[in-house]
Write a protein that holds these residues in place. Sequence first.
Motif: not given
Length: 266
Positions: A22-45
């Motif tokens: 579970l922890i590894r899958e969550i960490d994998r998703f967090l890593y992929e999100f940081k590389k995604s276009p969605e990450e670039k669009r989010r409000d930087k707070t």
Amino acid sequence: LIKRIISKQTTNEFLNPEELILIREIDRFLYEFKKSPEEKRRDKTGYAPLDRVTVLLALKHLLANEEIRHNSKYLELGSGLGSNIAIALYLGLYAYAIEINKALVNGSMDMIERLKVKNLVPQDARYNIHHGSYFPNRYIGYRDSGNSIAVEYEKTEKFLREGERLRSRRNLIVPISGNPNDIYTQMETDFSEFDIFLSYQWVTQKPAILEMFSLYAKSGAILLHKSAGKIEGLECCLKELKLKGENLSFYDTKRKELLCLEKITK
């Protein structure tokens, strides 16, 4: 504060094989999100995830001690990308979450659906993730009443200095105005209905979070929290609000660091 330190073992030895996955899958998703276009669009707070192992160990500890139960109502105040929501669902809690960044709300839902496919989150898991501010309108009104302990702390020189530093990084500090559509009305629930809260906030938000918990959480409710940053003197805030603090600490000998969340009760 009372410290409960588990030593001479690594945190991995406290997790079963499925929890490690579970922890590894969550960490994998967090890593992929940081590389995604969605990450670039989010409000930087200033989003930063809380250590997943710490949260898992803390919730397991509370369940084992029957301080919370399966199906207890969990609310995360500022849920980020949803890693802790996934852990709460894995453990059988009924999870609510509020997050100010719409991109992170969408990402959270994507993560949970992915974990469902991998059978790491129950198919019938109950959760509600909402976009908005977690400060209820009645608390914002209370802050204007002249009775707010949090407001007095926020006027001190140390808070003002730290607040200016964080404002320069575009981070949200404290509630300043009400929402025409109160988030708890949208959620069709009330702050007083939750059994356990989780919050990882900037240190300048800590008095407001503690005061909101003191005012509106039900008797016996638990707040797990950690602050990013440090301002001396905040221990007095706990006493003034008549709250009790206890450190839930887990020592990881592999990384040689203390994994800790503070448990606050009324």
